[in-house]
Design a protein around this motif. Structure first.
Motif, PDB file in Angstrom:
ATOM      1  N   TYR A 173       0.805  -1.225   0.000  1.00  0.00           N
ATOM      2  CA  TYR A 173       0.000   0.000   0.000  1.00  0.00           C
ATOM      3  C   TYR A 173       0.833   1.267   0.000  1.00  0.00           C
ATOM      4  N   ARG A 379     -10.304   3.586  20.946  1.00  0.00           N
ATOM      5  CA  ARG A 379     -11.711   3.427  21.334  1.00  0.00           C
ATOM      6  C   ARG A 379     -12.223   4.629  22.130  1.00  0.00           C
ATOM      7  N   LEU A 424      -2.897  -1.584  10.064  1.00  0.00           N
ATOM      8  CA  LEU A 424      -3.957  -2.320  10.735  1.00  0.00           C
ATOM      9  C   LEU A 424      -3.612  -3.795  10.907  1.00  0.00           C
TER      10      LEU A 424
ATOM     11  N   PRO B 111     -12.340  10.180  11.405  1.00  0.00           N
ATOM     12  CA  PRO B 111     -11.446   9.053  11.705  1.00  0.00           C
ATOM     13  C   PRO B 111     -11.680   7.851  10.793  1.00  0.00           C
ATOM     14  N   LEU B 150     -17.034   2.678  14.760  1.00  0.00           N
ATOM     15  CA  LEU B 150     -16.507   3.841  15.487  1.00  0.00           C
ATOM     16  C   LEU B 150     -17.603   4.439  16.375  1.00  0.00           C
ATOM     17  N   SER B 153     -18.387   2.258  19.309  1.00  0.00           N
ATOM     18  CA  SER B 153     -17.361   2.273  20.360  1.00  0.00           C
ATOM     19  C   SER B 153     -17.514   3.521  21.221  1.00  0.00           C
ATOM     20  N   TYR B 173      -8.128  -4.834   5.527  1.00  0.00           N
ATOM     21  CA  TYR B 173      -7.817  -3.643   6.321  1.00  0.00           C
ATOM     22  C   TYR B 173      -9.049  -3.000   6.937  1.00  0.00           C
ATOM     23  N   MET B 176     -10.168  -5.070   9.789  1.00  0.00           N
ATOM     24  CA  MET B 176      -9.330  -4.852  10.969  1.00  0.00           C
ATOM     25  C   MET B 176      -9.664  -3.519  11.638  1.00  0.00           C
ATOM     26  N   MET B 177      -9.993  -2.524  10.838  1.00  0.00           N
ATOM     27  CA  MET B 177     -10.368  -1.225  11.385  1.00  0.00           C
ATOM     28  C   MET B 177     -11.633  -1.374  12.241  1.00  0.00           C
ATOM     29  N   GLN B 179     -12.668  -4.035  13.714  1.00  0.00           N
ATOM     30  CA  GLN B 179     -12.347  -4.806  14.919  1.00  0.00           C
ATOM     31  C   GLN B 179     -11.579  -3.959  15.925  1.00  0.00           C
ATOM     32  N   THR B 180     -10.707  -3.097  15.431  1.00  0.00           N
ATOM     33  CA  THR B 180      -9.954  -2.224  16.334  1.00  0.00           C
ATOM     34  C   THR B 180     -10.912  -1.338  17.117  1.00  0.00           C
ATOM     35  N   TRP B 181     -12.006  -0.910  16.482  1.00  0.00           N
ATOM     36  CA  TRP B 181     -13.017  -0.117  17.182  1.00  0.00           C
ATOM     37  C   TRP B 181     -14.042  -1.000  17.906  1.00  0.00           C
ATOM     38  N   GLY B 182     -13.761  -2.295  17.957  1.00  0.00           N
ATOM     39  CA  GLY B 182     -14.623  -3.187  18.740  1.00  0.00           C
ATOM     40  C   GLY B 182     -15.789  -3.784  17.985  1.00  0.00           C
ATOM     41  N   ASP B 421      -6.992   6.020   1.000  1.00  0.00           N
ATOM     42  CA  ASP B 421      -5.866   5.287   1.591  1.00  0.00           C
ATOM     43  C   ASP B 421      -6.089   3.772   1.607  1.00  0.00           C
ATOM     44  N   PHE B 422      -7.349   3.364   1.685  1.00  0.00           N
ATOM     45  CA  PHE B 422      -7.621   1.924   1.703  1.00  0.00           C
ATOM     46  C   PHE B 422      -7.895   1.385   0.297  1.00  0.00           C
TER      47      PHE B 422
END
Lengths: 456, 456
Positions: A173, A379, A424, B111, B150, B153, B173, B176-177, B179-182, B421-422
């Protein structure tokens, strides 16, 4: 039960973009030890650097002027993303249940996603002004290479990036980002250079290294009269360009009606730490302010906490000048942690001088601790931080918890140097319990330090 | 020769965040045709929607109030990234050599990287306030799923996302984003639902579809008294929440001393177009302003330019209410272009009503044309746009070139709905010449339109 959330940012206008960078050199209590020509062992003179850097940057590298004017053309480009916001991390404070106030300066708003364009843009500018056609550089994970590609696209400069082979293959990327901005990206070692061909001949399957990539980029620049080389950290002029972060942050802290008791930033080569901390170091030196300055490094690469202050090479291949700095030895190879930007054996000479004069402190944390702090932050505050920046968060969290233990209303400011949108996979590894902590032994550090050149 | 670059942004302060969303319903020249209960064929009543939406959002869906107050708790969270900046695209103007002025509103500063959190946050808020514990939703490429994760969370809501299987596997990605925010992310079709199990039984290798994912998310919400469903576009309340974009943009255009002759946005479900265009549509309806409103859609999914205005289902599985809208038929399957967010057979009923009343226009472009415009933009302005947003850029570029041909000082405003970006793999495909243009035949559109239900 409904929980009310609080977010607050302190915004400056375009007219508040600083018009000068702060050069800490004249304010250092102990004068900076000069870098040395590795051939002669004598202090560097501008001519030594002329083949690879434009004259204006060489002047800045050695300047004793406290303030260096930012050219209007650079300010015009800074307007693309600066001034960057300062946030009060109310939600993080709440979760930590701390009496401390936590502020953070957010540099991830730049198009490349980190603080790196702060220096990429002026470096491209001065090169363009002096007639350079092409810039070469190395990059690991790609933060610096993409920042320079962006700057090159803005000034119509060709940018040639030598990207460490293993990252080139694993992190497509960032490579695509560089190409979208017109950068030419080569997997290093490459067939473009003598040194690259030598490395490939020795080991066709080499994964490459930052050391090899630096040598390739320098070789291309040194041989091409139209090309120069650009570096994203460590050097004095890079640290100076980054002080725009701290100068803005001081104004924003004023808006918030606070002054930090402690300023925290992660530390790799030193530029983002210098960027936020040096303007406060000036207050400490000149005005006797009591602000503490804390650099947070990875336990896997503890340059400031376990390294030695000595003359050492900036690269593995022993091509660069010798710099007086904290170092683990130029042959020290840090473990493959996700914070690629913090895997550097040395520290910026300016940061090292500030450290040696005891104007700052350093701490080291394991990457699992840092990702845990980064996850909490994401979070609470909504921004997913770069792995490097999670070290600053961990440092700030520890300060906030210490303040809680001591019942202090400590004011904490940290630098959130970039976002983690391209990282990520590291969060995925963390969530899956796949992240390894460092198993760095003292023997490995001792071994690295044996590579120090024999110079007093 | 040294080329001076110019960047300019118009910034509002936190105090300028709008305190009400604009609901266009009472201002429509022809009243909105009601959505119908597919079982009874009668206009929807609030009770029909109560199993899957909270009452406040149902009220907004049917509201005839022109201004809907934004709760203080929502404004507090908007402060995380709003007000978003308005930029003047000086460099793009220069490259196009146009007498037109080009402005763009940039929503990629959130975000999650797009305009989607503008509605994810209030949706999570109203659900939380009404005691909901869990939100379910579907997502394609992941923009909407990550925005809702987001928001979840921030409010302590569980978020369950059904992600189309092919994207789940190909675009890790965004997953994963979330999941990172739950967020909990399931590959759809999944074994969690009756419908999912049925799909898997019928074809264990199905790649999934947005239609299937919607049905799964709705099924989970309908069966769980603690859960509701959330949708990221199309519905009236979603369009209304997004008007915060246009309300801010109007103030910022005033700061710039200009008023747009034309407002451009890409169009998929319609929310980002509605968001920037409706506040200007109000000026057109109430004040007789001459501003043109242009929706840009992909040639591969030409809902507004080649679809029919008719009652149709919002999903492939015929579970949703029937909506009066421009549609290609709920069985129309668009080609797999990179702009996942624009691959929708229908258009928001509110946008459709504005279109039917000839208050707006629509154009369609191929993805290679759009990526070419996006690439030019990235190298001029520094921001790499989302594939969806490149359609708005292409539309704005065409307006600027038309103005040049006619010698007009046209003022163009477009919505840059998100960053790319993604989506860098799409740019990589474009640069390598691998991107295919649409080969959509009229017969495929005719075939899709045959699936329209027989309702006048």
């Amino acid at each position: 039960m409904f929980i009310k959330k609080k977010f607050k940012k302190y915004l400056l206008g375009e007219k508040d973009i600083p018009t000068a960078w702060y050069n800490i050199q004249p304010d250092l209590p102990t004068p900076l030890q000069p870098s040395l020509n590795p051939g002669t062992g004598k202090p560097l003179v501008p001519e030594d650097l002329a083949p690879i850097f434009p004259m204006e940057l060489i002047k800045q590298e050695m300047s004793q002027e406290r303030w260096i004017d930012i050219p209007g053309e650079v300010i015009d480009i800074y307007k693309m993303w600066r001034p960057s916001p300062l946030f009060r991390a109310y939600e993080l404070e709440k979760v930590l249940d701390t009496p401390a106030k936590i502020y953070y300066k957010y540099e991830g708003v730049s198009p490349a996603g980190s603080h790196k364009p702060n220096t990429a843009v002026p470096q491209a500018y001065y090169n363009k002004k002096e007639g350079v056609k092409k810039l070469t550089t190395e990059t690991g994970a790609g933060q610096w290479g993409s920042s320079l590609s962006l700057a090159g696209s803005l000034f119509g400069l060709e940018v040639e990036v030598y990207m460490v082979k293993v990252s080139y293959n694993q992190k497509p990327y960032r490579k695509m980002m560089m190409q979208t901005w017109g950068g030419k990206v080569f997997s290093s070692p490459s067939n473009n250079t003598e040194y690259g061909r030598k490395c490939i001949a020795e080991d066709p399957n080499t994964p490459g290294s930052l050391g090899m990539a630096i040598t390739e980029a320098v070789e291309v620049a040194a041989k091409d009269p139209n090309a120069k080389y650009a570096l994203g950290s460590v050097l004095n002029h890079v640290c100076t360009h980054q002080t725009i972060i701290g100068i803005e942050a001081k104004k924003q802290m004023e808006m918030a009606g606070d002054y930090p008791d402690v300023v925290v930033a992660c530390h790799g080569g030193g530029s983002n730490f210098a960027g936020i901390a040096f303007p406060f170091a000036q207050d400490k030196i000149k005005k006797g302010k009591k602000v503490r300055l804390v650099a947070v490094e990875p336990a896997a690469c503890p340059t400031l906490t376990k390294g030695q202050f000595a003359y050492d090479f900036g690269d593995t291949g022993m091509m660069t000048p010798l710099m007086a700095m904290y170092t683990l030895g130029h042959r020290f190879v840090p473990a493959g942690i996700h914070s690629g930007g913090l895997r550097y054996h040395g520290a910026a000479p300016l940061v090292s001088a500030v450290m040696k004069d005891k104007l700052m402190e350093a701490v080291a944390y394991e990457q699992n601790q840092c990702f845990a702090a980064g996850m909490t932050f994401a979070r609470c505050e909504g921004i997913i931080p770069a792995p490097e920046s999670t070290h600053a968060i961990k440092g700030a969290v520890e300060e906030a918890l210490d303040a809680k233990k001591k019942g202090e209303k400590r004011v904490i400011l940290f630098n959130l140097s970039g976002h983690g949108d391209f990282d990520l996979a590291a969060y995925d590894d963390y969530l899956a319990g796949r992240l390894k902590d460092s198993t760095l032994q003292n023997t490995a550090i001792e071994e690295g330090l044996k590579s120090l050149p024999n110079i007093k």
